[in-house]
Motif scaffolding. Structure first.
Motif, short mmCIF file in Angstrom:
data_model
loop_
_atom_site.label_atom_id
_atom_site.label_comp_id
_atom_site.label_asym_id
_atom_site.label_seq_id
_atom_site.Cartn_x
_atom_site.Cartn_y
_atom_site.Cartn_z
N UNK A 1 -21.68 -6.73 15.85
CA UNK A 1 -21.49 -5.43 15.21
C UNK A 1 -22.77 -5.02 14.47
N UNK A 2 -23.04 -3.75 14.49
CA UNK A 2 -24.19 -3.23 13.76
C UNK A 2 -23.87 -3.15 12.27
N UNK A 3 -24.86 -2.80 11.46
CA UNK A 3 -24.68 -2.80 10.01
C UNK A 3 -23.57 -1.88 9.52
N UNK A 4 -23.47 -0.69 10.08
CA UNK A 4 -22.45 0.25 9.61
C UNK A 4 -21.06 -0.18 10.01
N UNK A 5 -20.90 -0.67 11.24
CA UNK A 5 -19.58 -1.15 11.68
C UNK A 5 -19.17 -2.38 10.88
N UNK A 6 -20.12 -3.23 10.58
CA UNK A 6 -19.84 -4.42 9.76
C UNK A 6 -19.27 -4.00 8.40
N UNK A 7 -19.89 -3.02 7.78
CA UNK A 7 -19.40 -2.55 6.48
C UNK A 7 -18.02 -1.91 6.62
N UNK A 8 -17.80 -1.14 7.69
CA UNK A 8 -16.50 -0.50 7.91
C UNK A 8 -15.41 -1.53 8.13
N UNK A 9 -15.72 -2.58 8.86
CA UNK A 9 -14.74 -3.65 9.09
C UNK A 9 -14.40 -4.34 7.77
N UNK A 10 -15.41 -4.65 6.99
CA UNK A 10 -15.16 -5.32 5.71
C UNK A 10 -14.30 -4.45 4.80
N UNK A 11 -14.60 -3.18 4.73
CA UNK A 11 -13.83 -2.29 3.86
C UNK A 11 -12.40 -2.11 4.37
N UNK A 12 -12.22 -2.01 5.68
CA UNK A 12 -10.87 -1.90 6.24
C UNK A 12 -10.05 -3.13 5.89
N UNK A 13 -10.66 -4.30 5.97
CA UNK A 13 -9.98 -5.54 5.62
C UNK A 13 -9.64 -5.58 4.13
N UNK A 14 -10.59 -5.24 3.30
CA UNK A 14 -10.38 -5.33 1.85
C UNK A 14 -9.37 -4.30 1.34
N UNK A 15 -9.30 -3.16 1.98
CA UNK A 15 -8.39 -2.11 1.53
C UNK A 15 -6.97 -2.27 2.07
N UNK A 16 -6.78 -3.13 3.05
CA UNK A 16 -5.47 -3.28 3.68
C UNK A 16 -4.55 -4.16 2.84
N UNK A 17 -3.29 -3.75 2.68
CA UNK A 17 -2.32 -4.61 2.00
C UNK A 17 -1.72 -5.61 2.99
N UNK A 18 -1.07 -6.63 2.45
CA UNK A 18 -0.31 -7.55 3.30
C UNK A 18 1.11 -6.99 3.41
N UNK A 19 1.62 -6.86 4.63
CA UNK A 19 2.92 -6.25 4.85
C UNK A 19 4.08 -7.19 4.52
N UNK A 20 3.86 -8.50 4.53
CA UNK A 20 4.92 -9.46 4.20
C UNK A 20 6.06 -9.43 5.19
N UNK A 21 7.28 -9.68 4.70
CA UNK A 21 8.48 -9.64 5.55
C UNK A 21 8.40 -10.56 6.74
N UNK A 22 8.65 -10.00 7.92
CA UNK A 22 8.67 -10.80 9.14
C UNK A 22 7.33 -11.48 9.40
#
Length: 150
Positions: free
Chosen positions: A117-138
């Motif tokens: 991944x290039x630098x911008x996609x790397x940052x976007x992936x990291x931010x998507x991961x960090x901003x995502x909650x854990x859904x739990x449940x099943x």
């Protein structure tokens, strides 16, 4: 949120840029990178520290620390980190996978490869991961099943 991060020689530049961006956005950063460190050592260090700060990965709250490892391909660090009990690591190269591995797998850490991944996609992936909650449940049922195998 605290982010525990590390990189080998192939990921250090991307890691430094990501750290700068994340700090500007208010994330607390613990950088475990050391000069000359192999990707296996980096992955294990980040995984162990993240485990410690999340009570063996049990804390999946929105504010729980998360780990990020950056090397050339991402797959090597991914394989090394997943050898530790209670670690669920994902190698990601797109925002959707980064987000969903947190939401459905409760991933403790992600790995990224600078040759993939290039630098911008790397940052976007990291931010998507960090901003995502854990859904739990099943999804927690599946995580428990995986952890019982370790």
């Amino acid at each position: 949120m605290k982010v525990i991060i590390g990189a080998d020689k192939d990921g250090v530049q991307a890691k430094d840029e990501l750290v700068r961006d994340l700090r500007e956005e208010g994330y607390e950063i613990l950088d475990l990178s050391k000069e000359g460190q192999d990707f296996v050592d980096v992955a294990i260090a980040v995984a162990k520290e993240t485990l410690k700060e999340t009570n063996n990965g049990e804390d999946k709250s929105a504010t729980a620390p998360r780990g990020i490892v950056i090397d050339r391909w991402g797959t090597d660090a991914f394989m090394a980190a997943n050898k530790l009990k209670y670690v669920i690591a994902a190698n990601v190269s797109d925002e959707h996978s980064a987000r969903m591995t947190r939401r459905h797998n409760g991933a403790l850490l992600i790995t990224l490869g600078t040759a993939v991944v290039g630098p911008e996609l790397l940052k976007s992936c990291a931010k998507a991961y960090l901003e995502a909650p854990f859904d739990g449940g099943r999804h927690m049922v599946r995580i428990d099943m995986v952890n019982k195998m370790a």
